[in-house]
Design a protein around this motif. Structure first.
Motif, PDB file in Angstrom:
ATOM      1  N   ASP A   1      90.163  20.218  -5.188  1.00  0.00           N
ATOM      2  CA  ASP A   1      90.353  19.478  -6.435  1.00  0.00           C
ATOM      3  C   ASP A   1      89.386  19.988  -7.510  1.00  0.00           C
ATOM      4  O   ASP A   1      88.165  19.868  -7.366  1.00  0.00           O
ATOM      5  N   ALA A   2      89.941  20.524  -8.580  1.00  0.00           N
ATOM      6  CA  ALA A   2      89.104  21.085  -9.658  1.00  0.00           C
ATOM      7  C   ALA A   2      88.248  20.028 -10.336  1.00  0.00           C
ATOM      8  O   ALA A   2      87.177  20.334 -10.874  1.00  0.00           O
ATOM      9  N   HIS A   3      88.710  18.764 -10.326  1.00  0.00           N
ATOM     10  CA  HIS A   3      87.943  17.688 -10.956  1.00  0.00           C
ATOM     11  C   HIS A   3      86.626  17.405 -10.215  1.00  0.00           C
ATOM     12  O   HIS A   3      85.725  16.781 -10.770  1.00  0.00           O
ATOM     13  N   LEU A   4      86.559  17.857  -8.968  1.00  0.00           N
ATOM     14  CA  LEU A   4      85.359  17.598  -8.161  1.00  0.00           C
ATOM     15  C   LEU A   4      84.421  18.805  -8.106  1.00  0.00           C
ATOM     16  O   LEU A   4      83.485  18.806  -7.309  1.00  0.00           O
ATOM     17  N   HIS A   5      84.683  19.801  -8.940  1.00  0.00           N
ATOM     18  CA  HIS A   5      83.812  20.972  -8.965  1.00  0.00           C
ATOM     19  C   HIS A   5      82.620  20.720  -9.875  1.00  0.00           C
ATOM     20  O   HIS A   5      82.423  21.358 -10.915  1.00  0.00           O
ATOM     21  N   THR A   6      81.816  19.740  -9.483  1.00  0.00           N
ATOM     22  CA  THR A   6      80.606  19.364 -10.214  1.00  0.00           C
ATOM     23  C   THR A   6      79.428  19.379  -9.248  1.00  0.00           C
ATOM     24  O   THR A   6      79.629  19.373  -8.020  1.00  0.00           O
ATOM     25  N   PRO A   7      78.191  19.420  -9.760  1.00  0.00           N
ATOM     26  CA  PRO A   7      77.025  19.427  -8.859  1.00  0.00           C
ATOM     27  C   PRO A   7      77.016  18.281  -7.856  1.00  0.00           C
ATOM     28  O   PRO A   7      76.662  18.468  -6.688  1.00  0.00           O
ATOM     29  N   MET A   8      77.404  17.070  -8.300  1.00  0.00           N
ATOM     30  CA  MET A   8      77.382  15.907  -7.422  1.00  0.00           C
ATOM     31  C   MET A   8      78.229  16.139  -6.169  1.00  0.00           C
ATOM     32  O   MET A   8      77.785  15.895  -5.039  1.00  0.00           O
ATOM     33  N   TYR A   9      79.444  16.627  -6.366  1.00  0.00           N
ATOM     34  CA  TYR A   9      80.345  16.822  -5.234  1.00  0.00           C
ATOM     35  C   TYR A   9      80.033  18.114  -4.474  1.00  0.00           C
ATOM     36  O   TYR A   9      80.344  18.228  -3.290  1.00  0.00           O
ATOM     37  N   PHE A  10      79.421  19.064  -5.150  1.00  0.00           N
ATOM     38  CA  PHE A  10      78.947  20.268  -4.453  1.00  0.00           C
ATOM     39  C   PHE A  10      77.915  19.875  -3.394  1.00  0.00           C
ATOM     40  O   PHE A  10      77.991  20.312  -2.240  1.00  0.00           O
ATOM     41  N   PHE A  11      76.946  19.045  -3.792  1.00  0.00           N
ATOM     42  CA  PHE A  11      75.934  18.589  -2.838  1.00  0.00           C
ATOM     43  C   PHE A  11      76.553  17.711  -1.749  1.00  0.00           C
ATOM     44  O   PHE A  11      76.143  17.765  -0.590  1.00  0.00           O
ATOM     45  N   LEU A  12      77.541  16.901  -2.120  1.00  0.00           N
ATOM     46  CA  LEU A  12      78.209  16.047  -1.139  1.00  0.00           C
ATOM     47  C   LEU A  12      78.917  16.883  -0.081  1.00  0.00           C
ATOM     48  O   LEU A  12      78.872  16.555   1.110  1.00  0.00           O
ATOM     49  N   SER A  13      79.573  17.962  -0.498  1.00  0.00           N
ATOM     50  CA  SER A  13      80.255  18.817   0.471  1.00  0.00           C
ATOM     51  C   SER A  13      79.260  19.479   1.419  1.00  0.00           C
ATOM     52  O   SER A  13      79.532  19.636   2.613  1.00  0.00           O
ATOM     53  N   LYS A  14      78.089  19.828   0.913  1.00  0.00           N
ATOM     54  CA  LYS A  14      77.057  20.427   1.774  1.00  0.00           C
ATOM     55  C   LYS A  14      76.489  19.381   2.737  1.00  0.00           C
ATOM     56  O   LYS A  14      76.165  19.692   3.891  1.00  0.00           O
TER      57      LYS A  14
END
Length: 308
Positions: free
Chosen positions: A52-65
């Motif tokens: 989801d392109a809408h989730l390509h933000t720092p917040m969700y980047f860290f969440l995926s990690k």
């Protein structure tokens, strides 16, 4: 008391959660379900953030990690326990035990650091919203994750190398379902003062730094939220932190309980139960906490499941 040199130690024995053979299938099924739910839940979070392109933000980047780290942490302990139950063999080699202990320390420490990084992300988003994308660039986000992994690895290697200097007795039964650092040190026949001192000193620095960072971040966040004139604005700002606050509270409360119970209690059952909350249950709950309290994540998951 007979002593056995550390080079002669071939294997340890892990604790059986129950000695009743009739309960073994139930325990096996329970932990298998927990493991599968953990893998599936965290994998869905990673796929949703990636797709989801809408989730390509720092917040969700860290969440995926964080989700990837939870998968790794669960995989470090649960599969070995499931295999041991299935083949009725609780033994683990000396090298295997040290490897499991080292990897568990790495991913446990990385979770600690990632939670602090995510608190910093929320601090920038709420206290400096206009500069959010300028401050948290993709390069900085990657560097924060890599630095967290680096210091977690150094922390784990330090404890593992210090365990290698110990000599162990003939009684090598670990009262735990995995090779937990404190429990392994308790089996040593040689002097463990340096190891125990190192645990408290390093833990104070390694855990204290992220905890201080989280407290500072949320002090600034609360201060900024209180300056927002409308109640709606305050609620919207605070709601973006709700999931993270829940995960942080669960992580540090359970981690503190684990080490306090290890220090003041010799009960294997109590130690196992508290550690299960810290290294098994929490990793399963994280995806539910972040997906149920986040509209964007729920929308992305619904879209992903529809495509699947």
């Amino acid at each position: 008391m007979k002593f056995k040199n550390r080079t002669a130690v071939s294997e340890f024995l892990l604790l059986e959660l129950t000695e009743d053979p009739q309960c073994q299938p139930l325990i096996f099924s329970l932990f298998l379900v927990i493991y599968l739910v953990t893998i599936l839940g965290n994998l869905l979070i990673i796929l949703a953030v990636t797709s989801d392109a809408h989730l390509h933000t720092p917040m969700y980047f860290f969440l995926s990690k964080l989700s990837f780290n939870d998968i790794c942490l669960s995989t470090t302990t649960i599969p070995k326990m499931l295999v041991s139950i299935q083949i009725q063999d609780q033994s683990i080699t000396f090298i295997g035990c040290l490897s499991q202990m080292n990897v568990a320390l790495i991913f446990g420490g990385l979770e600690n650091c990632l939670l602090a990084v995510m608190a910093y992300d929320r601090y920038v988003a709420i206290c400096h919203p206009l500069r959010y994308t300028v401050i948290l660039t993709p390069c900085l986000c990657v560097l924060l994750v890599l630095f967290s992994l680096f210091i977690s690895t150094v922390h784990a290697l330090l404890h593992t190398l210090m365990v290698l200097r110990l000599s162990f007795c003939t009684d090598l039964k670990i009262p735990h379902f995995f090779c937990e650092l404190v429990q392994v040190i308790k089996l040593a026949c040689s002097d463990t003062f340096v190891n125990n001192l190192l645990i408290y000193l390093v833990a104070s620095l390694f855990a204290g730094g992220p905890v201080f960072g989280i407290i500072f971040s949320y002090t600034q966040i609360v201060s900024s939220i209180l300056r927002i004139p409308s109640m709606g604005g305050r609620y919207k700002a605070f709601s973006t932190c709700g999931s993270h606050i829940s995960v942080v509270s669960l992580f540090y409360v359970t981690a503190f309980t684990v080490y306090m119970s290890s220090a003041v209690s010799d009960s294997p059952i109590k130690n196992v139960v508290t550690s299960m909350m810290y290294i098994v249950i929490l990793q399963m709950l994280n995806p539910f906490i972040y997906s149920l309290r986040n509209r964007e994540m729920k929308a992305a998951l619904r879209k992903l499941i529809t495509l699947l």
